[in-house]
Design a protein around this motif. Structure first.
Motif, PDB file in Angstrom:
ATOM      1  N   ARG A 123       0.834  -1.199   0.000  1.00  0.00           N
ATOM      2  CA  ARG A 123       0.000   0.000   0.000  1.00  0.00           C
ATOM      3  C   ARG A 123       0.881   1.267   0.000  1.00  0.00           C
ATOM      4  O   ARG A 123       0.604   2.234  -0.695  1.00  0.00           O
ATOM      5  CB  ARG A 123      -0.918  -0.021   1.224  1.00  0.00           C
ATOM      6  CG  ARG A 123      -2.237   0.666   0.988  1.00  0.00           C
ATOM      7  CD  ARG A 123      -3.178   0.470   2.159  1.00  0.00           C
ATOM      8  NE  ARG A 123      -4.062  -0.677   2.005  1.00  0.00           N
ATOM      9  CZ  ARG A 123      -4.292  -1.583   2.950  1.00  0.00           C
ATOM     10  NH1 ARG A 123      -3.684  -1.494   4.119  1.00  0.00           N
ATOM     11  NH2 ARG A 123      -5.112  -2.587   2.724  1.00  0.00           N
ATOM     12  N   TYR A 124       1.950   1.215   0.785  1.00  0.00           N
ATOM     13  CA  TYR A 124       2.872   2.366   0.853  1.00  0.00           C
ATOM     14  C   TYR A 124       3.516   2.614  -0.513  1.00  0.00           C
ATOM     15  O   TYR A 124       3.545   3.740  -1.006  1.00  0.00           O
ATOM     16  CB  TYR A 124       3.952   2.110   1.910  1.00  0.00           C
ATOM     17  CG  TYR A 124       4.927   3.257   2.074  1.00  0.00           C
ATOM     18  CD1 TYR A 124       4.724   4.249   3.029  1.00  0.00           C
ATOM     19  CD2 TYR A 124       6.060   3.346   1.256  1.00  0.00           C
ATOM     20  CE1 TYR A 124       5.610   5.305   3.175  1.00  0.00           C
ATOM     21  CE2 TYR A 124       6.959   4.403   1.389  1.00  0.00           C
ATOM     22  CZ  TYR A 124       6.727   5.379   2.345  1.00  0.00           C
ATOM     23  OH  TYR A 124       7.621   6.419   2.478  1.00  0.00           O
ATOM     24  N   ILE A 125       4.012   1.528  -1.124  1.00  0.00           N
ATOM     25  CA  ILE A 125       4.680   1.677  -2.429  1.00  0.00           C
ATOM     26  C   ILE A 125       3.689   2.208  -3.469  1.00  0.00           C
ATOM     27  O   ILE A 125       3.989   3.124  -4.226  1.00  0.00           O
ATOM     28  CB  ILE A 125       5.294   0.334  -2.885  1.00  0.00           C
ATOM     29  CG1 ILE A 125       6.464  -0.034  -1.968  1.00  0.00           C
ATOM     30  CG2 ILE A 125       5.759   0.402  -4.335  1.00  0.00           C
ATOM     31  CD1 ILE A 125       7.023  -1.425  -2.195  1.00  0.00           C
ATOM     32  N   ALA A 126       2.473   1.630  -3.460  1.00  0.00           N
ATOM     33  CA  ALA A 126       1.447   2.080  -4.406  1.00  0.00           C
ATOM     34  C   ALA A 126       1.178   3.563  -4.214  1.00  0.00           C
ATOM     35  O   ALA A 126       1.040   4.313  -5.194  1.00  0.00           O
ATOM     36  CB  ALA A 126       0.168   1.269  -4.223  1.00  0.00           C
ATOM     37  N   GLY A 127       1.131   4.010  -2.959  1.00  0.00           N
ATOM     38  CA  GLY A 127       0.921   5.427  -2.670  1.00  0.00           C
ATOM     39  C   GLY A 127       1.997   6.283  -3.295  1.00  0.00           C
ATOM     40  O   GLY A 127       1.718   7.310  -3.902  1.00  0.00           O
ATOM     41  N   LYS A 128       3.265   5.815  -3.183  1.00  0.00           N
ATOM     42  CA  LYS A 128       4.382   6.578  -3.749  1.00  0.00           C
ATOM     43  C   LYS A 128       4.347   6.554  -5.278  1.00  0.00           C
ATOM     44  O   LYS A 128       4.893   7.441  -5.928  1.00  0.00           O
ATOM     45  CB  LYS A 128       5.718   6.008  -3.246  1.00  0.00           C
ATOM     46  CG  LYS A 128       5.979   6.293  -1.781  1.00  0.00           C
ATOM     47  CD  LYS A 128       6.504   7.709  -1.582  1.00  0.00           C
ATOM     48  CE  LYS A 128       6.585   8.044  -0.102  1.00  0.00           C
ATOM     49  NZ  LYS A 128       7.015   9.429   0.134  1.00  0.00           N
ATOM     50  N   LEU A 129       3.705   5.517  -5.839  1.00  0.00           N
ATOM     51  CA  LEU A 129       3.581   5.453  -7.301  1.00  0.00           C
ATOM     52  C   LEU A 129       2.401   6.305  -7.777  1.00  0.00           C
ATOM     53  O   LEU A 129       2.146   6.403  -8.977  1.00  0.00           O
ATOM     54  CB  LEU A 129       3.367   4.010  -7.767  1.00  0.00           C
ATOM     55  CG  LEU A 129       4.498   3.000  -7.535  1.00  0.00           C
ATOM     56  CD1 LEU A 129       4.088   1.620  -8.038  1.00  0.00           C
ATOM     57  CD2 LEU A 129       5.777   3.439  -8.216  1.00  0.00           C
ATOM     58  N   GLY A 130       1.663   6.858  -6.846  1.00  0.00           N
ATOM     59  CA  GLY A 130       0.568   7.749  -7.217  1.00  0.00           C
ATOM     60  C   GLY A 130      -0.823   7.127  -7.135  1.00  0.00           C
ATOM     61  O   GLY A 130      -1.771   7.677  -7.675  1.00  0.00           O
ATOM     62  N   PHE A 131      -0.944   5.983  -6.471  1.00  0.00           N
ATOM     63  CA  PHE A 131      -2.268   5.355  -6.334  1.00  0.00           C
ATOM     64  C   PHE A 131      -2.720   5.478  -4.881  1.00  0.00           C
ATOM     65  O   PHE A 131      -2.043   4.965  -3.985  1.00  0.00           O
ATOM     66  CB  PHE A 131      -2.207   3.867  -6.713  1.00  0.00           C
ATOM     67  CG  PHE A 131      -1.831   3.626  -8.144  1.00  0.00           C
ATOM     68  CD1 PHE A 131      -2.792   3.555  -9.138  1.00  0.00           C
ATOM     69  CD2 PHE A 131      -0.490   3.469  -8.501  1.00  0.00           C
ATOM     70  CE1 PHE A 131      -2.442   3.332 -10.455  1.00  0.00           C
ATOM     71  CE2 PHE A 131      -0.131   3.248  -9.824  1.00  0.00           C
ATOM     72  CZ  PHE A 131      -1.115   3.178 -10.804  1.00  0.00           C
ATOM     73  N   ASN A 132      -3.835   6.166  -4.640  1.00  0.00           N
ATOM     74  CA  ASN A 132      -4.297   6.209  -3.254  1.00  0.00           C
ATOM     75  C   ASN A 132      -5.023   4.912  -2.914  1.00  0.00           C
ATOM     76  O   ASN A 132      -5.280   4.085  -3.795  1.00  0.00           O
ATOM     77  CB  ASN A 132      -5.142   7.455  -2.977  1.00  0.00           C
ATOM     78  CG  ASN A 132      -6.275   7.588  -3.953  1.00  0.00           C
ATOM     79  OD1 ASN A 132      -6.887   6.579  -4.311  1.00  0.00           O
ATOM     80  ND2 ASN A 132      -6.559   8.801  -4.396  1.00  0.00           N
ATOM     81  N   SER A 133      -5.372   4.741  -1.626  1.00  0.00           N
ATOM     82  CA  SER A 133      -5.766   3.402  -1.170  1.00  0.00           C
ATOM     83  C   SER A 133      -7.006   2.862  -1.885  1.00  0.00           C
ATOM     84  O   SER A 133      -7.139   1.650  -2.041  1.00  0.00           O
ATOM     85  CB  SER A 133      -5.955   3.385   0.343  1.00  0.00           C
ATOM     86  OG  SER A 133      -6.755   4.473   0.723  1.00  0.00           O
TER      87      SER A 133
END
Lengths: 494, 285
Positions: free
Chosen positions: B76-86
């Protein structure tokens, strides 16, 4: 442009030459569509258009040269050198840990080929090299806050490591043990030191190298792409400017019954020459960037990574002998690192060693294309003198691998003294020496690619040098020539 | 008056030229950006493959189908940094054997599922990270004090899970004469351990830590690590941009202390001492 601000009135009396109403020229049709109905107005309009096109040509050329300069700066003078600085940092740190293990492995024995004092000397050299590399790396991080934070953490960690290492050496000296068997209190401190090194400091240094490598990759793709596209823009803008100037020339010579307008003709020739030179220059810059990246940098990065990983393999061998409790872990680490250097499928080191021997021909070259850093490099031999050095690297790795197998066999047979002796002897056939020879050849191979890289960057820099002056000067000259060429014609209407 | 007319004409000419140049520029840009599929520029949702049956790492809640665990939080953290919120992230269960296939056929975009980086797997997928280096360790009954290290497994009953290489590392590579007892998965191994049918389970410490916590003190991790298991983020082969972005995200995760907090959240109670420094990355090319 003062001519524009005081144009003749629309009610200008009849033109000196009756306009040809049967077949209006291209410029005339464009002009009439733009409602430039009088001749001086038309001339001024076309002049403005020509100047605008010339300005466009020089602007796009300037932008494309700027892209080339940016690419050369980042690849050649920032991220590229940062790869080397951080790789040197990794190497010096990793070698400190190797020498620490060697010192502890040596104990108070003086009979081994490679003495405790020699290891100590190397340790000190590495310490100085690591400090210098860290300072250089900090300087090259520029304004990347994350990289700066990482280098600062590294510098802190290096201080901690040196304290732990000094403590381990002190305890080791006090224990006066035989070669190969450091007592538990020494090992306990050594574990703290080596864990700090391998789990904290080395990963940070390695990740900095990778990070700089990816900056180079991205910059290369962006800037080389921009330079290649800029080539088309310069060509297009140049052709448009030249075409307009030629048409303008033709129009003026028909309307004013003059053969050539010399100033305008000179402007046209300069524009054409500039366009050709601009396109060729950008083409060459794209080539320099490609040479620097593909034949220089890519191998420099891969080989520095290989050198870093090889050094930590070498350290793993010493740690394997020093710390029997963790011997299995160091054994497995050694294998996975070896496989990343030269990939041979195997679940254990015996199988790996046999695999390497069958995969390489007697000269040391792979019989079939192989994977791993060295496997890939052996497939891309393009530079003069490279083959011989690649050969030395491959056979050096094989020799190091063979000696390592000997060390492990002796250790397995319970002959620890023999194993330590094979590790720390001072002739070929001892891993310490075989590693040094292999590392030396790896250094030579890096140098070949580093030189290619440096040469391509220097060529690229030289080609764009002086353009920041030449470009605006040429641009102003062309504009001035257009003004000089047009001004007398417009003046005829006053 | 005439002066005003002139200026407006000039302006119009300039505007016309600008429009023409812009049109050409946008046409050229359109052809230049040949977009390749990367997790950095794909449309939402980002589908991430995680384990569904490993307590502490990736576990599906049978009542509502949601996933939780260290891997899930890291993803979830990595996805957030890639620009995807939860709410733009979708989790999907992947088994150990079908992770490469799931990436290849596009049923997941990324795998964060105790996925060890090995040279064999690297031929099929690109690994970002590792985000954690786990170590093979041993799980025993808390009452059992006879096993202190891997050598003590000699003549003990050790769980053997088909398809896993952990038992081989002990018996074949380590040359330790433990007695293998076959089970279909680690969940069954743990049950057998509690029922005293076997003496030890050996696999990655994070997996064992999850089971130790779930046992409520009945089982414990010996804390005698051998071997490194580098948990990577599986990406489609060729997605170098995505891999570099994932590595940047992992670096931030350790620099902003998220990794340390997550490790403490999920594994503190197991007695395991996790490494809290950013691991050495594999590299994206």
């Amino acid at each position: 442009m003062t001519t524009v601000s005081r144009p003749p009135a629309r009610t200008t009396p009849a033109a000196p030459v009756t306009p040809n109403r049967r077949r209006p020229g291209v410029l005339r049709r464009v002009a009439s569509r733009m409602r430039l109905r009088t001749r001086p107005a038309r001339i001024l309009g076309v002049s403005a258009l020509a100047i605008a096109l010339v300005a466009t040509l020089f602007t796009v050329t300037n932008a494309a040269i700027g892209d080339a300069r940016d690419g050369l700066r980042v690849i050649g003078h920032q991220a590229g050198p940062q790869v080397v600085a951080t790789a040197n940092l990794y190497f010096a740190l990793s070698d400190m840990d190797t020498q620490l293990a060697n010192i502890l492995l040596n104990g108070s024995s003086v009979k081994l080929g490679f003495s405790r004092d020699q290891s100590l000397g190397l340790y000190d050299q590495d310490r100085v090299a690591a400090d210098n590399a860290a300072i250089q790396a900090l300087r090259l991080t520029g304004n990347d806050p994350e990289a700066q934070a990482t280098v600062r953490e590294l510098l802190d960690g290096m201080g901690q490591y040196e304290q732990l290492a000094a403590r381990a050496m002190q305890l080791d000296e006090q224990s006066k043990h035989e070669a190969g068997a450091a007592p538990g209190n020494v090992l306990a401190v050594h574990r703290q030191a080596t864990d700090l090194m391998t789990q904290d400091l080395l990963p940070k240094a390695y990740n900095l190298t990778l990070d700089s490598g990816s900056i180079v990759r991205r910059t290369y793709e962006d800037k080389r792409g921009a330079v290649l596209a800029g080539r088309w823009w310069v060509g297009l803008a140049g052709l448009a400017a030249v075409a307009l100037l030629v048409l303008f020339q033709a129009y003026l010579s028909v309307r004013f019954r003059r053969l050539v307008n010399p100033a305008l003709a000179l402007a046209t020739v300069i524009c054409l020459a500039f366009t050709i030179v601009g396109v060729l220059l950008l083409n060459a810059e794209a080539g320099h960037l490609r040479e620097a990246k593909v034949r220089g940098f890519d191998s420099v990065l891969a080989l520095h990574r290989a050198r870093a990983i090889s050094n930590s393999m070498n350290a793993d061998e010493s740690r394997f002998l020093l710390d029997p409790l963790r011997a299995d872990t160091y054994d497995q680490l050694y294998l996975s690192k070896a496989q990343s250097i030269l990939y041979v499928p195997s679940v254990d080191l015996k199988g790996y060693d046999a695999g390497v021997n069958t995969a390489l021909d007697p000269s040391g070259m792979p019989k079939a294309p192989m994977e791993g850093f060295l496997g890939v490099e052996a497939q891309h031999v393009t530079l003069p003198g490279q083959r011989a050095v690649v050969n030395r690297v491959m056979s050096g790795f094989r020799q190091f691998q063979r000696s390592d197998a000997k060390v492990r066999t002796l250790a397995e047979q319970g002959d620890r003294r023999g194993a330590v002796d094979t590790r720390l002897g001072d002739a070929e056939g001892h891993t310490n020496v075989d590693f040094a020879l292999y590392d030396l050849s790896l250094g030579s191979l890096i140098d070949i690619h580093q030189q290619t890289f440096a040469r391509a960057i220097a060529d690229g820099d030289a080609a764009v040098a002086g353009w920041n002056v030449a470009l605006p000067v040429t641009g102003l000259v062309v504009v001035a020539l257009i003004v000089i060429g047009v001004r007398p014609r417009v003046a005829e209407y006053r | 008056m005439s002066r005003g007319m002139r200026t407006s004409r000039l302006r119009r000419t300039a505007a016309g030229l600008a429009v023409a140049v812009l049109a050409l520029a946008s046409a050229a840009c359109g052809t230049a950006s040949g977009a390749t599929t990367s997790v950095t520029n794909q449309d939402a949702p980002l589908t991430i493959g995680v384990k569904a049956d490993q307590p502490g790492l990736g576990q599906r809640n049978p009542s509502n189908g949601t996933f939780s665990g260290f891997d899930v939080d890291v993803a979830r953290y990595i996805a957030g940094k890639l620009g995807f919120n939860s709410d733009e992230v979708e989790f999907k269960a992947v088994g150990s054997a079908d992770r490469e296939k799931a990436l290849r056929d596009g049923s997941v975009d990324m795998v964060v599922a105790s996925y060890s980086i090995t040279p064999e797997r690297e031929r099929q997928v690109l690994f970002g990270g590792p985000y954690y280096v786990a170590h093979q360790d041993i799980l025993v009954r808390s009452s059992d004090t006879s096993i202190k290290g891997v050598d003590d497994l000699a003549h003990k009953k050790l769980c053997r899970v088909n398809g896993s290489t952990s038992w081989e590392r002990v018996i074949k590579e380590g040359d330790i004469p433990a007695e293998p007892v076959t089970a279909p998965d680690y969940g069954t191994c743990v049950k057998m351990l509690r029922d005293q049918k076997i003496d030890a389970v050996s696999t990655d410490d994070l997996i064992l830590a999850g089971y130790a916590i779930a046992s409520g003190g009945e089982l414990r991790v010996v804390n005698a690590p051998f071997s490194d298991e580098r948990y990577g983020v599986g990406l489609r082969k060729g997605d170098i941009t995505g891999c570099e972005a994932v590595n940047k995200a992992i670096t931030s995760m350790y620099q902003d202390a998220t990794a340390q907090i997550l490790l403490a959240n999920w594994f503190d109670k197991s007695g395991l001492e996790p490494t809290t420094e950013v691991p050495q990355f594999e590299g994206c090319s």
